[in-house]
Design a protein around this motif. Sequence first.
Motif, PDB file in Angstrom:
ATOM      1  N   ASP A   6       0.857  -1.185   0.000  1.00 49.25           N
ATOM      2  CA  ASP A   6       0.000   0.000   0.000  1.00 49.25           C
ATOM      3  C   ASP A   6       0.897   1.239   0.000  1.00 49.25           C
ATOM      4  OD1 ASP A   6      -2.583   1.132   0.095  1.00 49.25           O
ATOM      5  OD2 ASP A   6      -2.572   1.282   2.276  1.00 49.25           O
ATOM      6  N   ASN A  28      -3.757   5.327  -3.232  1.00 46.64           N
ATOM      7  CA  ASN A  28      -4.955   6.147  -3.032  1.00 46.64           C
ATOM      8  C   ASN A  28      -4.519   7.602  -3.170  1.00 46.64           C
ATOM      9  OD1 ASN A  28      -3.981   7.084  -0.484  1.00 46.64           O
ATOM     10  ND2 ASN A  28      -4.802   5.280   0.542  1.00 46.64           N
ATOM     11  N   LYS A  83      -9.919   1.994  -8.795  1.00 44.72           N
ATOM     12  CA  LYS A  83     -10.436   2.030  -7.424  1.00 44.72           C
ATOM     13  C   LYS A  83     -11.545   3.077  -7.348  1.00 44.72           C
ATOM     14  CE  LYS A  83      -8.022   1.690  -2.972  1.00 44.72           C
ATOM     15  NZ  LYS A  83      -6.789   2.129  -2.282  1.00 44.72           N
ATOM     16  N   PHE A 129     -11.598  -1.451   5.582  1.00 48.34           N
ATOM     17  CA  PHE A 129     -10.517  -0.738   6.276  1.00 48.34           C
ATOM     18  C   PHE A 129     -10.484  -1.150   7.751  1.00 48.34           C
ATOM     19  CE2 PHE A 129      -9.408   3.331   3.708  1.00 48.34           C
ATOM     20  CZ  PHE A 129      -9.495   2.653   2.515  1.00 48.34           C
ATOM     21  N   ARG A 132      -8.834   1.808  10.423  1.00 47.08           N
ATOM     22  CA  ARG A 132      -9.648   3.008  10.693  1.00 47.08           C
ATOM     23  C   ARG A 132     -10.846   2.676  11.576  1.00 47.08           C
ATOM     24  NH1 ARG A 132      -9.265   6.837   5.261  1.00 47.08           N
ATOM     25  NH2 ARG A 132      -7.080   6.323   4.845  1.00 47.08           N
ATOM     26  N   ALA A 164      -7.560  -3.870   3.971  1.00 48.43           N
ATOM     27  CA  ALA A 164      -6.842  -2.593   3.845  1.00 48.43           C
ATOM     28  C   ALA A 164      -6.746  -1.904   5.198  1.00 48.43           C
ATOM     29  CB  ALA A 164      -7.558  -1.698   2.838  1.00 48.43           C
ATOM     30  N   SER A 165      -5.978  -0.813   5.213  1.00 52.77           N
ATOM     31  CA  SER A 165      -5.760  -0.044   6.433  1.00 52.77           C
ATOM     32  C   SER A 165      -5.175  -0.948   7.524  1.00 52.77           C
ATOM     33  CB  SER A 165      -7.089   0.599   6.880  1.00 52.77           C
ATOM     34  OG  SER A 165      -6.920   1.476   7.954  1.00 52.77           O
ATOM     35  N   ARG A 167      -2.365  -2.098  10.138  1.00 48.17           N
ATOM     36  CA  ARG A 167      -1.436  -1.363  11.000  1.00 48.17           C
ATOM     37  C   ARG A 167      -0.290  -2.231  11.521  1.00 48.17           C
ATOM     38  NH1 ARG A 167      -4.101   2.543   9.322  1.00 48.17           N
ATOM     39  NH2 ARG A 167      -5.561   3.781  10.556  1.00 48.17           N
ATOM     40  N   THR A 184      -3.354  -5.700   1.807  1.00 44.57           N
ATOM     41  CA  THR A 184      -2.507  -4.625   1.284  1.00 44.57           C
ATOM     42  C   THR A 184      -1.825  -3.966   2.466  1.00 44.57           C
ATOM     43  OG1 THR A 184      -2.264  -2.800  -0.240  1.00 44.57           O
ATOM     44  CG2 THR A 184      -4.306  -2.777   1.091  1.00 44.57           C
TER      45      THR A 184
HETATM   46  O1  G3P Z   1      -5.243   2.351   0.749  1.00 41.47           O
HETATM   47  C1  G3P Z   1      -6.312   2.149   1.606  1.00 41.47           C
HETATM   48  C2  G3P Z   1      -5.902   1.892   3.030  1.00 41.47           C
HETATM   49  O2  G3P Z   1      -4.997   0.834   3.099  1.00 41.47           O
HETATM   50  C3  G3P Z   1      -5.460   3.131   3.780  1.00 41.47           C
HETATM   51  O3  G3P Z   1      -4.933   2.836   5.022  1.00 41.47           O
HETATM   52  O4  G3P Z   1      -3.579   3.540   6.951  1.00 41.47           O
HETATM   53  O5  G3P Z   1      -4.664   5.290   5.526  1.00 41.47           O
HETATM   54  O6  G3P Z   1      -6.023   3.845   7.042  1.00 41.47           O
HETATM   55  P1  G3P Z   1      -4.801   3.939   6.196  1.00 41.47           P
END
Ligand code: G3P
Length: 218
Positions: A6, A28, A83, A129, A132, A164-165, A167, A184
Amino acid sequence: MKFFVDTADIGEIRELADTGLLDGVTTNPSLIAKSGRDFFEVITEISQAVEGPVSAEVAATDFDTMLAEGRKLAGIADNIAVKVPLTRAGLKTCKALSGDGVKVNVTLCFSANQAILAAKAGASFISPFVGRLDDIAMDGMGLIEDICNVYANYPKFTTEVLVASIRSPKDILESARMGADVATIPPNVLWSLFEHPLTDKGLAAFLSDWKKTGQSIL
Ligand code: G3P
């Protein structure tokens, strides 16, 4: 399980692709802004650096403009996945693009019901996500479990669950346990998967003992 990275940092992407273990890339608008580079230039370079899908996100919010942007992005290379956000117009765009044979990654998914809509719209990937949700004290991994379970009830759904997202390495292992198709992963977290202190300690001992034998393999 497939591993995407990512990031829009071409240096990081090339280094990870060199491991032979990278299956794709997601970007993104925030990651493009962070790269400080021209969108089309960077997406073109990334699509040439990896064989797998490269997600490039539309910037419009209305159907007509999203569709035009999606078609333009899909024209960059065969491995582009367009996307789109999980909105009414985004899903309508998803349906139109996937009908044309374009891969679509539906992003900003925060509920299993949204994931069902994306599958019905023909998405190649749904991006829930995790981080988040965790950030606001909700259960990110619970959402992955829900989506995997719901999709398993409908074998005609071909949408892949793209976590996604992320950590931490823990998010990846838990996603794999739930049978998610893709994670990702931020570059630093992906590199950290290779590391274990006992691997380093064990290798140092093997190298030292091998030296004592005075032998060489080549
Ligand atoms: O690209 C989408 C996602 O992976 C974004 O992650 O860390 O900005 O919440 P984050």
